[in-house]
Design a protein around this motif. Sequence first.
Motif, PDB file in Angstrom:
ATOM      1  N   UNK A  26       0.839  -1.162   0.000  1.00 56.52           N
ATOM      2  CA  UNK A  26       0.000   0.000   0.000  1.00 56.52           C
ATOM      3  C   UNK A  26       0.890   1.233   0.000  1.00 56.52           C
ATOM      4  N   UNK A  27       0.435   2.261  -0.648  1.00 58.36           N
ATOM      5  CA  UNK A  27       1.166   3.523  -0.702  1.00 58.36           C
ATOM      6  C   UNK A  27       0.779   4.386   0.503  1.00 58.36           C
ATOM      7  N   UNK A  28       1.512   5.464   0.709  1.00 59.43           N
ATOM      8  CA  UNK A  28       1.146   6.392   1.777  1.00 59.43           C
ATOM      9  C   UNK A  28      -0.231   7.000   1.525  1.00 59.43           C
ATOM     10  N   UNK A  29      -0.562   7.232   0.270  1.00 54.97           N
ATOM     11  CA  UNK A  29      -1.885   7.770  -0.066  1.00 54.97           C
ATOM     12  C   UNK A  29      -2.973   6.783   0.344  1.00 54.97           C
ATOM     13  N   UNK A  30      -2.757   5.509   0.103  1.00 55.39           N
ATOM     14  CA  UNK A  30      -3.725   4.497   0.496  1.00 55.39           C
ATOM     15  C   UNK A  30      -3.809   4.393   2.024  1.00 55.39           C
ATOM     16  N   UNK A  31      -2.674   4.559   2.698  1.00 53.46           N
ATOM     17  CA  UNK A  31      -2.681   4.559   4.161  1.00 53.46           C
ATOM     18  C   UNK A  31      -3.492   5.747   4.679  1.00 53.46           C
ATOM     19  N   UNK A  32      -3.401   6.893   4.009  1.00 56.82           N
ATOM     20  CA  UNK A  32      -4.223   8.055   4.364  1.00 56.82           C
ATOM     21  C   UNK A  32      -5.698   7.702   4.291  1.00 56.82           C
ATOM     22  N   UNK A  33      -6.097   7.062   3.205  1.00 56.86           N
ATOM     23  CA  UNK A  33      -7.497   6.688   3.021  1.00 56.86           C
ATOM     24  C   UNK A  33      -7.946   5.707   4.100  1.00 56.86           C
ATOM     25  N   UNK A  34      -7.055   4.813   4.490  1.00 59.53           N
ATOM     26  CA  UNK A  34      -7.355   3.862   5.553  1.00 59.53           C
ATOM     27  C   UNK A  34      -7.602   4.596   6.866  1.00 59.53           C
ATOM     28  N   UNK A  35      -6.746   5.549   7.179  1.00 54.98           N
ATOM     29  CA  UNK A  35      -6.921   6.326   8.411  1.00 54.98           C
ATOM     30  C   UNK A  35      -8.177   7.187   8.346  1.00 54.98           C
ATOM     31  N   UNK A  36      -8.514   7.684   7.161  1.00 54.52           N
ATOM     32  CA  UNK A  36      -9.723   8.495   6.990  1.00 54.52           C
ATOM     33  C   UNK A  36     -10.983   7.696   7.286  1.00 54.52           C
ATOM     34  N   UNK A  37     -10.949   6.403   7.045  1.00 54.28           N
ATOM     35  CA  UNK A  37     -12.144   5.572   7.190  1.00 54.28           C
ATOM     36  C   UNK A  37     -12.439   5.182   8.641  1.00 54.28           C
ATOM     37  N   UNK A  38     -11.539   5.486   9.556  1.00 53.99           N
ATOM     38  CA  UNK A  38     -11.712   5.083  10.957  1.00 53.99           C
ATOM     39  C   UNK A  38     -12.532   6.126  11.713  1.00 53.99           C
ATOM     40  N   UNK A  39     -13.218   5.705  12.772  1.00 53.15           N
ATOM     41  CA  UNK A  39     -13.997   6.616  13.613  1.00 53.15           C
ATOM     42  C   UNK A  39     -13.083   7.264  14.658  1.00 53.15           C
ATOM     43  N   UNK A  40     -13.186   8.573  14.802  1.00 52.02           N
ATOM     44  CA  UNK A  40     -12.359   9.320  15.746  1.00 52.02           C
ATOM     45  C   UNK A  40     -13.238   9.955  16.803  1.00 52.02           C
ATOM     46  N   UNK A  41     -12.715  10.173  18.005  1.00 48.82           N
ATOM     47  CA  UNK A  41     -11.326  10.030  18.444  1.00 48.82           C
ATOM     48  C   UNK A  41     -10.916   8.552  18.523  1.00 48.82           C
ATOM     49  N   UNK A  42      -9.624   8.336  18.315  1.00 46.11           N
ATOM     50  CA  UNK A  42      -9.058   6.994  18.348  1.00 46.11           C
ATOM     51  C   UNK A  42      -7.643   7.058  18.887  1.00 46.11           C
ATOM     52  N   UNK A  43      -7.292   6.074  19.674  1.00 45.53           N
ATOM     53  CA  UNK A  43      -5.926   6.004  20.194  1.00 45.53           C
ATOM     54  C   UNK A  43      -5.036   5.311  19.171  1.00 45.53           C
ATOM     55  N   UNK A  44      -3.750   5.486  19.335  1.00 41.20           N
ATOM     56  CA  UNK A  44      -2.795   4.805  18.465  1.00 41.20           C
ATOM     57  C   UNK A  44      -2.985   3.297  18.576  1.00 41.20           C
ATOM     58  N   UNK A  45      -3.258   2.808  19.774  1.00 38.73           N
ATOM     59  CA  UNK A  45      -3.456   1.368  19.974  1.00 38.73           C
ATOM     60  C   UNK A  45      -4.675   0.857  19.214  1.00 38.73           C
ATOM     61  N   UNK A  46      -5.739   1.644  19.171  1.00 38.05           N
ATOM     62  CA  UNK A  46      -6.929   1.237  18.423  1.00 38.05           C
ATOM     63  C   UNK A  46      -6.631   1.185  16.923  1.00 38.05           C
ATOM     64  N   UNK A  47      -5.909   2.176  16.424  1.00 39.58           N
ATOM     65  CA  UNK A  47      -5.544   2.186  15.002  1.00 39.58           C
ATOM     66  C   UNK A  47      -4.622   1.023  14.663  1.00 39.58           C
ATOM     67  N   UNK A  48      -3.702   0.720  15.570  1.00 40.84           N
ATOM     68  CA  UNK A  48      -2.782  -0.402  15.353  1.00 40.84           C
ATOM     69  C   UNK A  48      -3.549  -1.718  15.343  1.00 40.84           C
ATOM     70  N   UNK A  49      -4.491  -1.872  16.276  1.00 36.21           N
ATOM     71  CA  UNK A  49      -5.285  -3.100  16.323  1.00 36.21           C
ATOM     72  C   UNK A  49      -6.108  -3.281  15.044  1.00 36.21           C
ATOM     73  N   UNK A  50      -6.616  -2.190  14.503  1.00 39.78           N
ATOM     74  CA  UNK A  50      -7.462  -2.261  13.315  1.00 39.78           C
ATOM     75  C   UNK A  50      -6.665  -2.369  12.014  1.00 39.78           C
ATOM     76  N   UNK A  51      -5.539  -1.656  11.923  1.00 38.38           N
ATOM     77  CA  UNK A  51      -4.841  -1.540  10.634  1.00 38.38           C
ATOM     78  C   UNK A  51      -3.327  -1.735  10.715  1.00 38.38           C
ATOM     79  N   UNK A  52      -2.801  -2.127  11.851  1.00 44.52           N
ATOM     80  CA  UNK A  52      -1.356  -2.187  12.043  1.00 44.52           C
ATOM     81  C   UNK A  52      -0.616  -3.146  11.140  1.00 44.52           C
TER      82      UNK A  52
END
Length: 94
Positions: A1-27
């Motif tokens: 995945x490219x950095x642009x695709x990683x951006x889109x992945x982060x955009x799709x998550x519900x916020x607020x979110x901790x780093x641990x939640x993002x890692x669990x979902x997409x790490x």
Amino acid sequence: MTLKQANQLLDSYQYPASAEQLIAAHGDYVIDLPNGTETLEEVLRRAGDETYDSPHQARDAMYGAVSSKAIGRRHYSDRDPTTMGTNGPEQLSF
């Protein structure tokens, strides 16, 4: 995945979110960089244990935490200002 695709992945998550939640979902997603790869987990762990209020904050953290694998030649910039009192380097043609 490219950095642009990683951006889109982060955009799709519900916020607020901790780093641990993002890692669990997409790490486990692997980001392709010019000089190698890193997982999103490696990048977000480097950014620290933060809570992000928006995708914008998460993206900024990701871009700030990618390693030197994300850059071209290290310690090189053609954007550095010319030292005062000199005419600068001669132009090179490739």
